[in-house]
Enzyme design. Sequence first.
Site, PDB file in Angstrom:
ATOM      1  N   ALA A   1      19.588  43.950  47.119  1.00  0.00           N
ATOM      2  CA  ALA A   1      20.195  42.681  47.702  1.00  0.00           C
ATOM      3  C   ALA A   1      20.548  41.649  46.599  1.00  0.00           C
ATOM      4  O   ALA A   1      21.335  40.912  46.772  1.00  0.00           O
ATOM      5  CB  ALA A   1      19.329  42.318  48.805  1.00  0.00           C
ATOM      6  N   LYS A   2      19.726  41.766  45.505  1.00  0.00           N
ATOM      7  CA  LYS A   2      19.945  40.778  44.295  1.00  0.00           C
ATOM      8  C   LYS A   2      20.131  39.375  44.725  1.00  0.00           C
ATOM      9  O   LYS A   2      21.084  38.590  44.322  1.00  0.00           O
ATOM     10  CB  LYS A   2      21.468  41.192  43.443  1.00  0.00           C
ATOM     11  CG  LYS A   2      21.188  42.808  43.037  1.00  0.00           C
ATOM     12  CD  LYS A   2      22.468  43.183  42.057  1.00  0.00           C
ATOM     13  CE  LYS A   2      22.187  44.391  41.450  1.00  0.00           C
ATOM     14  NZ  LYS A   2      22.452  45.675  42.445  1.00  0.00           N
ATOM     15  N   ARG A   3      19.118  38.960  45.557  1.00  0.00           N
ATOM     16  CA  ARG A   3      19.190  37.712  46.072  1.00  0.00           C
ATOM     17  C   ARG A   3      18.774  36.628  45.013  1.00  0.00           C
ATOM     18  O   ARG A   3      17.882  36.999  44.065  1.00  0.00           O
ATOM     19  CB  ARG A   3      18.155  37.455  47.279  1.00  0.00           C
ATOM     20  CG  ARG A   3      18.490  38.200  48.625  1.00  0.00           C
ATOM     21  CD  ARG A   3      19.987  38.093  49.018  1.00  0.00           C
ATOM     22  NE  ARG A   3      20.246  38.694  50.215  1.00  0.00           N
ATOM     23  CZ  ARG A   3      21.432  39.394  50.576  1.00  0.00           C
ATOM     24  NH1 ARG A   3      22.492  39.669  49.724  1.00  0.00           N
ATOM     25  NH2 ARG A   3      21.660  39.979  51.677  1.00  0.00           N
TER      26      ARG A   3
END
Lengths: 256, 256
Positions: B78-80
């Site tokens: 998700a690479k939040r």
Amino acid sequence: MLCVGLDPDQQKFPLSLQGQANAIFTFCRYIVDATADLVCAFKPQIAYFASARAEDQLEKLISYIHRHYPHIPVILDAKRGDIGSTASQYAIEAFERYQADAVTVNPYMGFDSMEPYLSYAGKGVIVLCRTSNPGGSDIQFLPTTDGSGEVMSVYERVAKSAATKWNTNGQMCLVVGATFPEEIAKVREIVGDMPLLIPGIGAQGGDVQATVKAGRNKNLMINSSRAILYASQGEDFAEAARKEALKTRDAINRAR
Amino acid sequence: MLCVGLDPDQQKFPLSLQGQANAIFTFCRYIVDATADLVCAFKPQIAYFASARAEDQLEKLISYIHRHYPHIPVILDAKRGDIGSTASQYAIEAFERYQADAVTVNPYMGFDSMEPYLSYAGKGVIVLCRTSNPGGSDIQFLPTTDGSGEVMSVYERVAKSAATKWNTNGQMCLVVGATFPEEIAKVREIVGDMPLLIPGIGAQGGDVQATVKAGRNKNLMINSSRAILYASQGEDFAEAARKEALKTRDAINRAR
């Protein structure tokens, strides 16, 4: 120059909305209706919808804003950042699914992670530069060197790259936190008239007057979320939000 | 050490799945069943679900993997990256809504943007360090200085901070692209035994042997997505995916 951030935290909703179906949409709709004549943009934060399994309410909300306030742009605050093929999917999410007018993105993965958003003509791509949170300094404030021996912080490099290389079609803006007015001034110096999205006033404590001055009173979107949304947690929340938004807008206008 | 990335691009699905309800879930389920005995982890990429309005199929998919292959961890890619209060919402999304075992996060906003994930005991927090895409160098490769005069790239600082400050409870891993084996070696040198998630073999062209060697043959999750998922776009896609996964796993094992 006031942007109202829509970060709907259900635990802070008034009693009458607790447990209601579509409470998130309803809460945000009240805020939108109460503040629409005071804002330059609305900025829904997608994390609050995703954590609540409420993507459908985000769709409804953006559609509601477009229908009732077609002159007000909607910034989807998503801070996405991924390789090109994945970024293309996120661009579809932001611009086709949600019909946002602009989206926030993270520059850590470089230009090809931002390019797919730029291929949507007329849409805004708002790149994180200097963020308002305490840990913002960890990476963004590292001093970097280049071949010329010039020392600049990482966030200044981001600003410089945005101004000189990445902003190929005038769609780019930068995020610079209000908690660091002197750094807003540095970024403004580097990027000229590029629009700046400035979070960090209100709950995060940034100074409105210093912010407007540092941004040279032009092309600023000054965001407040929690201070406006939760000005009251009672049934008068919309009225209280309007009062707080008015106060903030007036403070901005006095500083101009 | 093989991790299979689940990036379901509907345009590449075989004819029999085109236009089917739940096609995304069905496609991924076939891939999971065909490769489960060959992998150390599955890594669904949320962007492909979000662009297709298919969050429900992502929920179903992760639940399916947990039910049928309870020993295989699921990494939500998700690479939040956002301020603490928002990161808490994203942590709820990843760990409570989707029941992922680990999530990828972006370090640009600093430690307080990663902390909320770490408060979920036993969950993995996989921080972007050196990414496999061409633009990865734009920010990550900038040379930085510190008080001591030591020059290190941004990605090396991320590795150093992860190893010495951020990894408070042994939950942290780093993403380092296979396209840069010499940089995997540098990161391994800095972080010791910390697990590394390594994308970039397969479609992105990274070298398996150099990767395993650079990672010192320990605690590696080597990811391939597209090369496996779309080994065939015909009705034999699951069988072809298994063949490609076997080939990749064997190449990894030969390099060990």
